[in-house]
Design a protein around this motif. Structure first.
Motif, PDB file in Angstrom:
ATOM      1  N   GLY A 151      13.957   7.196 -10.514  1.00 47.85           N
ATOM      2  CA  GLY A 151      14.423   7.565  -9.179  1.00 47.85           C
ATOM      3  C   GLY A 151      13.978   8.976  -8.819  1.00 47.85           C
ATOM      4  O   GLY A 151      13.524   9.227  -7.704  1.00 47.85           O
ATOM      5  N   ALA A 191      10.492   8.953  -7.753  1.00 47.42           N
ATOM      6  CA  ALA A 191      10.346   8.499  -6.371  1.00 47.42           C
ATOM      7  C   ALA A 191      10.668   9.628  -5.408  1.00 47.42           C
ATOM      8  O   ALA A 191       9.975   9.823  -4.404  1.00 47.42           O
ATOM      9  CB  ALA A 191      11.256   7.300  -6.118  1.00 47.42           C
ATOM     10  N   PHE A 197       7.635  11.950  -5.215  1.00 48.95           N
ATOM     11  CA  PHE A 197       6.490  11.572  -4.371  1.00 48.95           C
ATOM     12  C   PHE A 197       6.892  11.306  -2.934  1.00 48.95           C
ATOM     13  O   PHE A 197       6.061  11.350  -2.039  1.00 48.95           O
ATOM     14  CB  PHE A 197       5.625  10.462  -4.995  1.00 48.95           C
ATOM     15  CG  PHE A 197       6.238   9.116  -5.204  1.00 48.95           C
ATOM     16  CD1 PHE A 197       6.545   8.283  -4.158  1.00 48.95           C
ATOM     17  CD2 PHE A 197       6.450   8.657  -6.499  1.00 48.95           C
ATOM     18  CE1 PHE A 197       7.075   7.033  -4.364  1.00 48.95           C
ATOM     19  CE2 PHE A 197       6.972   7.392  -6.726  1.00 48.95           C
ATOM     20  CZ  PHE A 197       7.295   6.584  -5.657  1.00 48.95           C
ATOM     21  N   VAL A 219       3.721   7.326  -9.094  1.00 54.43           N
ATOM     22  CA  VAL A 219       3.937   5.998  -8.513  1.00 54.43           C
ATOM     23  C   VAL A 219       3.861   4.938  -9.610  1.00 54.43           C
ATOM     24  O   VAL A 219       4.691   4.026  -9.697  1.00 54.43           O
ATOM     25  CB  VAL A 219       2.906   5.709  -7.409  1.00 54.43           C
ATOM     26  CG1 VAL A 219       2.934   4.247  -7.019  1.00 54.43           C
ATOM     27  CG2 VAL A 219       3.192   6.562  -6.194  1.00 54.43           C
ATOM     28  N   THR A 220       2.855   5.074 -10.472  1.00 59.34           N
ATOM     29  CA  THR A 220       2.688   4.084 -11.535  1.00 59.34           C
ATOM     30  C   THR A 220       3.893   4.077 -12.464  1.00 59.34           C
ATOM     31  O   THR A 220       4.439   3.015 -12.790  1.00 59.34           O
ATOM     32  CB  THR A 220       1.409   4.391 -12.339  1.00 59.34           C
ATOM     33  OG1 THR A 220       0.306   4.432 -11.433  1.00 59.34           O
ATOM     34  CG2 THR A 220       1.171   3.352 -13.411  1.00 59.34           C
ATOM     35  N   MET A 231      10.950   1.413 -13.451  1.00 64.94           N
ATOM     36  CA  MET A 231      12.009   0.710 -12.730  1.00 64.94           C
ATOM     37  C   MET A 231      12.089  -0.751 -13.169  1.00 64.94           C
ATOM     38  O   MET A 231      13.171  -1.281 -13.426  1.00 64.94           O
ATOM     39  CB  MET A 231      11.778   0.789 -11.224  1.00 64.94           C
ATOM     40  CG  MET A 231      12.267   2.069 -10.587  1.00 64.94           C
ATOM     41  SD  MET A 231      14.061   2.217 -10.750  1.00 64.94           S
ATOM     42  CE  MET A 231      14.390   3.670  -9.779  1.00 64.94           C
ATOM     43  N   LEU A 232      10.942  -1.404 -13.256  1.00 69.81           N
ATOM     44  CA  LEU A 232      10.976  -2.832 -13.556  1.00 69.81           C
ATOM     45  C   LEU A 232      11.270  -3.108 -15.028  1.00 69.81           C
ATOM     46  O   LEU A 232      12.123  -3.921 -15.362  1.00 69.81           O
ATOM     47  CB  LEU A 232       9.650  -3.485 -13.159  1.00 69.81           C
ATOM     48  CG  LEU A 232       9.382  -3.516 -11.655  1.00 69.81           C
ATOM     49  CD1 LEU A 232       8.006  -4.071 -11.366  1.00 69.81           C
ATOM     50  CD2 LEU A 232      10.427  -4.366 -10.952  1.00 69.81           C
ATOM     51  N   ALA A 255      15.580  -1.884 -14.628  1.00 66.42           N
ATOM     52  CA  ALA A 255      16.210  -3.122 -14.158  1.00 66.42           C
ATOM     53  C   ALA A 255      16.426  -4.112 -15.306  1.00 66.42           C
ATOM     54  O   ALA A 255      17.524  -4.651 -15.475  1.00 66.42           O
ATOM     55  CB  ALA A 255      15.367  -3.747 -13.055  1.00 66.42           C
ATOM     56  N   TRP A 271       1.539  -0.035 -11.247  1.00 65.71           N
ATOM     57  CA  TRP A 271       2.272  -0.795 -12.272  1.00 65.71           C
ATOM     58  C   TRP A 271       1.544  -2.086 -12.626  1.00 65.71           C
ATOM     59  O   TRP A 271       1.788  -2.674 -13.663  1.00 65.71           O
ATOM     60  CB  TRP A 271       3.713  -1.063 -11.828  1.00 65.71           C
ATOM     61  CG  TRP A 271       3.920  -2.292 -10.988  1.00 65.71           C
ATOM     62  CD1 TRP A 271       3.693  -2.403  -9.655  1.00 65.71           C
ATOM     63  CD2 TRP A 271       4.404  -3.573 -11.434  1.00 65.71           C
ATOM     64  NE1 TRP A 271       3.995  -3.675  -9.237  1.00 65.71           N
ATOM     65  CE2 TRP A 271       4.441  -4.412 -10.300  1.00 65.71           C
ATOM     66  CE3 TRP A 271       4.814  -4.093 -12.659  1.00 65.71           C
ATOM     67  CZ2 TRP A 271       4.859  -5.742 -10.365  1.00 65.71           C
ATOM     68  CZ3 TRP A 271       5.232  -5.426 -12.709  1.00 65.71           C
ATOM     69  CH2 TRP A 271       5.248  -6.234 -11.577  1.00 65.71           C
ATOM     70  N   TYR A 288       2.379  -0.158   3.699  1.00 65.02           N
ATOM     71  CA  TYR A 288       3.793   0.093   3.446  1.00 65.02           C
ATOM     72  C   TYR A 288       4.684  -1.085   3.789  1.00 65.02           C
ATOM     73  O   TYR A 288       5.838  -1.133   3.370  1.00 65.02           O
ATOM     74  CB  TYR A 288       4.248   1.385   4.150  1.00 65.02           C
ATOM     75  CG  TYR A 288       4.257   2.499   3.132  1.00 65.02           C
ATOM     76  CD1 TYR A 288       3.072   3.065   2.706  1.00 65.02           C
ATOM     77  CD2 TYR A 288       5.437   2.904   2.524  1.00 65.02           C
ATOM     78  CE1 TYR A 288       3.057   4.013   1.711  1.00 65.02           C
ATOM     79  CE2 TYR A 288       5.434   3.850   1.536  1.00 65.02           C
ATOM     80  CZ  TYR A 288       4.244   4.402   1.121  1.00 65.02           C
ATOM     81  OH  TYR A 288       4.240   5.319   0.124  1.00 65.02           O
ATOM     82  N   VAL A 327       5.464  -2.459   0.548  1.00 68.06           N
ATOM     83  CA  VAL A 327       6.424  -1.601  -0.155  1.00 68.06           C
ATOM     84  C   VAL A 327       7.832  -1.851   0.391  1.00 68.06           C
ATOM     85  O   VAL A 327       8.799  -1.988  -0.365  1.00 68.06           O
ATOM     86  CB  VAL A 327       6.021  -0.120  -0.008  1.00 68.06           C
ATOM     87  CG1 VAL A 327       7.022   0.785  -0.705  1.00 68.06           C
ATOM     88  CG2 VAL A 327       4.617   0.117  -0.560  1.00 68.06           C
ATOM     89  N   VAL A 387      19.269  -4.134  -7.286  1.00 65.20           N
ATOM     90  CA  VAL A 387      20.071  -2.934  -7.562  1.00 65.20           C
ATOM     91  C   VAL A 387      21.486  -3.085  -6.987  1.00 65.20           C
ATOM     92  O   VAL A 387      22.469  -2.731  -7.650  1.00 65.20           O
ATOM     93  CB  VAL A 387      19.362  -1.670  -7.038  1.00 65.20           C
ATOM     94  CG1 VAL A 387      20.239  -0.450  -7.206  1.00 65.20           C
ATOM     95  CG2 VAL A 387      18.042  -1.472  -7.781  1.00 65.20           C
ATOM     96  N   PHE A 399      13.712   2.455   3.617  1.00 65.13           N
ATOM     97  CA  PHE A 399      12.797   1.328   3.542  1.00 65.13           C
ATOM     98  C   PHE A 399      12.641   0.544   4.837  1.00 65.13           C
ATOM     99  O   PHE A 399      11.593  -0.059   5.040  1.00 65.13           O
ATOM    100  CB  PHE A 399      13.224   0.388   2.404  1.00 65.13           C
ATOM    101  CG  PHE A 399      13.080   1.042   1.050  1.00 65.13           C
ATOM    102  CD1 PHE A 399      11.834   1.387   0.568  1.00 65.13           C
ATOM    103  CD2 PHE A 399      14.191   1.346   0.283  1.00 65.13           C
ATOM    104  CE1 PHE A 399      11.679   2.006  -0.662  1.00 65.13           C
ATOM    105  CE2 PHE A 399      14.060   1.961  -0.949  1.00 65.13           C
ATOM    106  CZ  PHE A 399      12.795   2.295  -1.418  1.00 65.13           C
ATOM    107  N   GLN A 451       9.763   1.704   6.714  1.00 63.74           N
ATOM    108  CA  GLN A 451       8.458   1.489   6.081  1.00 63.74           C
ATOM    109  C   GLN A 451       7.797   0.183   6.548  1.00 63.74           C
ATOM    110  O   GLN A 451       6.571   0.066   6.494  1.00 63.74           O
ATOM    111  CB  GLN A 451       8.599   1.493   4.552  1.00 63.74           C
ATOM    112  CG  GLN A 451       8.933   2.873   4.006  1.00 63.74           C
ATOM    113  CD  GLN A 451       9.007   2.910   2.489  1.00 63.74           C
ATOM    114  OE1 GLN A 451       8.782   1.905   1.832  1.00 63.74           O
ATOM    115  NE2 GLN A 451       9.318   4.064   1.948  1.00 63.74           N
ATOM    116  N   MET A 504      20.133   8.330  -1.043  1.00 61.59           N
ATOM    117  CA  MET A 504      20.335   7.458  -2.219  1.00 61.59           C
ATOM    118  C   MET A 504      20.575   8.288  -3.468  1.00 61.59           C
ATOM    119  O   MET A 504      21.406   7.934  -4.308  1.00 61.59           O
ATOM    120  CB  MET A 504      19.129   6.543  -2.420  1.00 61.59           C
ATOM    121  CG  MET A 504      19.156   5.321  -1.527  1.00 61.59           C
ATOM    122  SD  MET A 504      17.931   4.110  -2.035  1.00 61.59           S
ATOM    123  CE  MET A 504      16.517   4.762  -1.243  1.00 61.59           C
TER     124      MET A 504
END
Ligand code: HEM
Ligand SMILES: [Cu+2]
Length: 623
Positions: A42, A45, A48, A69-70, A76-77, A81, A136, A379, A382, A394, A433, A436, A471
């Motif tokens: 987080g 994120a 960036f 970003v990568t 996250m994944l 998560a 990713w 985006y 995204v 989440v 988001f 975006q 957030m």
């Protein structure tokens, strides 16, 4: 059956946690590790997003942006998560089916330590020449030795090791759910969360194996100069995309199905109603699980595989909307006319529904093969996947966190702080988001580290970053809540603080290590609720109170994982120029790993018994 049971010695707290095979403790380990990775990714994120707060910012370099970003997506994944889902699965699944532990407690702890050592291997890339920087998805040739940095070696081996942990845990859940159910807990009485974990575990088995194969091939390319994916030498880059997405698409469902499961537990509990359409929910999960393997090509519409393949996969993709729609309506019908209690968990569960619908709608838009040329790598994508991942997974995880927290830690979280957190997160999420989508339709490409002034992108990017701050504020409130509640909340001593429905609420709080002193008889779906209405409120036991057989802890899973970490680092170090030869690392790691495995095979470990008197006195003390 068990002859020479050993008694456990008194252990130090640290040793206890390093060697534990208790599913409830492993759950807490997953929860802590997953939460730390979540915060880390987080923060990346946020970094960036600061770079994107205004046009032509020079807050971080393009290279750092790519790395952030990568790492953000990968962590996250795979490292946030997934382990958070495993935390709740480890905690709730054995309890919900009336079992004393998972089928293979040793393997369970191995799964955790493999995940952690793979995750740490990935994370130390920053100190050895840079983090992975090819996204990713690590598309080749971007991820080839020629164009991609050393970080991608860490990606390959880190994910290989942690993926192996995920795989063995998945197998463990399947065996547990099939084999360890209490009498009367038929398949069509399984709580929905257990069903989703069963299907998720099957998806893990069928998706993480191709991933392991793909990563192995990429490793051969990168470390031993093979050419599976190098076009100039006869390899094929599209092959990587196929292998990756045959894993990658089901991966999304591996994460979102358990979130569906959590929502399906929380909504009935706080609506005072049975889950509407249980059978259709089960079949919807089955169908979604099956279809998730038939649609991977929707990530490759712009590759140019031809109109027929594109059409088939477009239609298959849109088909998933049908079972998903069934689930959405069942959740709505469950709430309809229910006696709803707006707890924090219920806030998260209920708000999941509209956000997930929005993510689904943009998913169908993206599934239209010809139109996707417009959105591809903008985006808009995204925005779409964060509506699924954040607005789905989440939110589901937060719902589960507030719901199971009292059972896990013996006290509730503060509801006022919980609701403040909810609104901060929910508003921040939409600010970040929603906008975006529009940025994407205006043509802002994904994975670019800056944009020019005067293209109409400034205000919306600014708002998006503010949302990310909100957030983050929500997460700070959550941390405050955890500390505050630990100090101030009343201890929960009742079994069922929410007046809920499923078996985990039939155990004492705190839960004794054996979960149930006597295995319960299940007489219905929602067994705890059934006994409140038709029985005396207590589960009926199917066995007399007697001594209980438990597994011993073991340090071997940790040693196996450390061994693989060292060996993995050895493979990477072929390109690192260290003072120590890679072969030394590989040999040391190999000896640790295989030595520990041999020790386990030769060991004669029968576990131990908790005698009847101890069980009786523990039960008396807790009730
Ligand atoms: C704190 C909230 C979050 C923010 C502000 C955020 C922001 C972003 C942004 C702006 C990107 C795209 C970067 C680009 O393409 O230029 C991105 C990518 C991504 N995010 Fe998030 N995200 C957040 C949470 C999450 C969560 C919770 C997950 C998963 C559990 C996630 C998974 C991903 C993935 C998989 C990517 C793709 C990375 C890639 O293309 O290589 N994000 N995130
Ligand atoms: Cu997909």
């Amino acid at each position: 059956m068990v002859s020479e049971a050993t008694n456990t010695r008194k252990k130090s707290v640290l040793w206890d946690w390093l060697t534990t095979v208790d599913h409830k403790k492993i759950a807490i380990l997953y929860l802590i590790a997953g939460a730390l990775f979540f915060v880390k990714a987080g923060l990346m994120a946020v970094l960036f997003r600061i770079q994107l707060i205004a046009p032509e910012m020079e807050f971080i370099s393009g290279q750092t942006f790519n790395e952030l970003v990568t790492m953000h997506g990968t962590i996250m994944l795979f490292l946030a998560a997934t382990p958070l889902i495993f935390a709740f699965a480890n905690f709730a699944v054995p309890l919900q089916i009336g079992a004393r532990d998972v089928a293979f407690p040793f393997v369970n702890s191995l799964g955790f330590w493999l995940f952690l050592s793979g995750g740490i291997l990935l994370s130390i890339s920053w100190f050895f020449g840079g983090a992975p920087d090819a996204g990713w998805t690590s598309y080749v040739p971007l991820a080839s030795r020629e164009f991609g940095g050393i970080g991608i070696d860490f990606y390959v081996l880190g994910l290989q090791i942690s993926g192996f942990g995920t795989l063995v845990s998945g197998i463990n859940f399947i065996v547990t759910i099939i084999n360890m159910r209490a009498p009367g807990m038929t398949m069509m009485r399984l709580p929905l969360f257990v069903w989703t974990m069963l299907i998720t575990s099957m998806l893990i088995v069928f998706a993480f194996t191709p991933l392991a194969a793909g990563l192995a091939l990429l490793m051969l390319d990168r470390i031993f100069d093979a050419q599976f994916f190098i076009p100039g030498e006869g390899g094929n880059v599209v092959l990587w995309q196929h292998i990756f997405w045959i894993f990658g698409h089901p991966e999304v469902y591996i994460l979102v199905l358990p979130a569906f499961g959590i929502i399906s537990e929380v909504i009935p509990a706080f609506s005072k109603k049975r889950l509407f359409g249980y059978t259709s929910m089960v079949f919807a999960v089955l169908i979604i699980g099956f279809l998730s393997f038939m649609v991977w090509l929707h990530h490759m519409f712009t590759v140019g595989v031809g109109p027929i393949a594109n059409s088939v996969f477009a239609i298959a993709t849109m088909t998933i909307a049908v079972p998903t729609g069934i689930k959405i309506f069942n959740w709505l019908f469950t709430m309809w006319g229910g006696k709803i209690r707006f707890t924090t968990a219920m806030h998260f569960a209920a708000s999941f529904v509209p956000t997930f619908v929005l993510g689904g709608v943009t998913g169908v838009m993206l599934a239209m093969a010809p139109v996707t040329h417009l959105y591809h790598d903008t985006y808009f994508v995204v925005a779409h996947f964060h509506y699924i991942i954040v607005g789905g997974i989440v939110l589901g995880l937060f719902a589960g966190f507030f719901y199971w927290y009292p059972k896990m830690f013996g006290h509730k979280l503060n509801e006022t702080l919980g609701i403040i957190m909810f609104w901060l997160f929910y508003i921040g999420f939409h600010l970040t988001f929603f906008i975006q989508h529009i940025l994407g339709l205006m043509g802002m490409p994904r994975r670019v580290y800056t944009f020019l002034e005067g293209q109409g992108l400034d205000t919306m990017n600014f708002i998006s970053t503010i949302g990310a701050f909100l957030m983050s504020a929500a997460i700070i409130v959550l941390v405050v809540n955890i500390v505050y509640s630990a100090l101030n909340s009343e201890r929960v001593t009742v079994k069922d603080p929410w007046d809920a429905r499923t078996l985990e609420w039939a155990t004492h709080t705190p839960i004794p290590e054996y979960n149930f002193a006597q295995t319960p008889q299940v007489r219905s779906l929602d067994p705890v609720f059934y006994e409140k209405i038709h029985g005396n409120g207590e589960m009926k036991p199917v066995e007399p109170l007697d001594e209980i057989h438990m597994p011993n802890g073991s340090i071997l899973p940790l040693i196996i994982s450390i061994g693989l970490f060292i060996a993995g680092f050895g493979f990477i170090s072929f390109h690192l120029d260290l003072f120590i030869s890679p072969y030394v690392f590989i040999a040391v790691g190999g000896i640790l790993t295989f030595g520990a495995m041999a020790a386990r095979s030769l060991q004669n470990d029968h576990g131990y018994h908790i005698d009847k008197e101890t069980v009786e006195s523990m039960e008396k003390e807790l009730s």
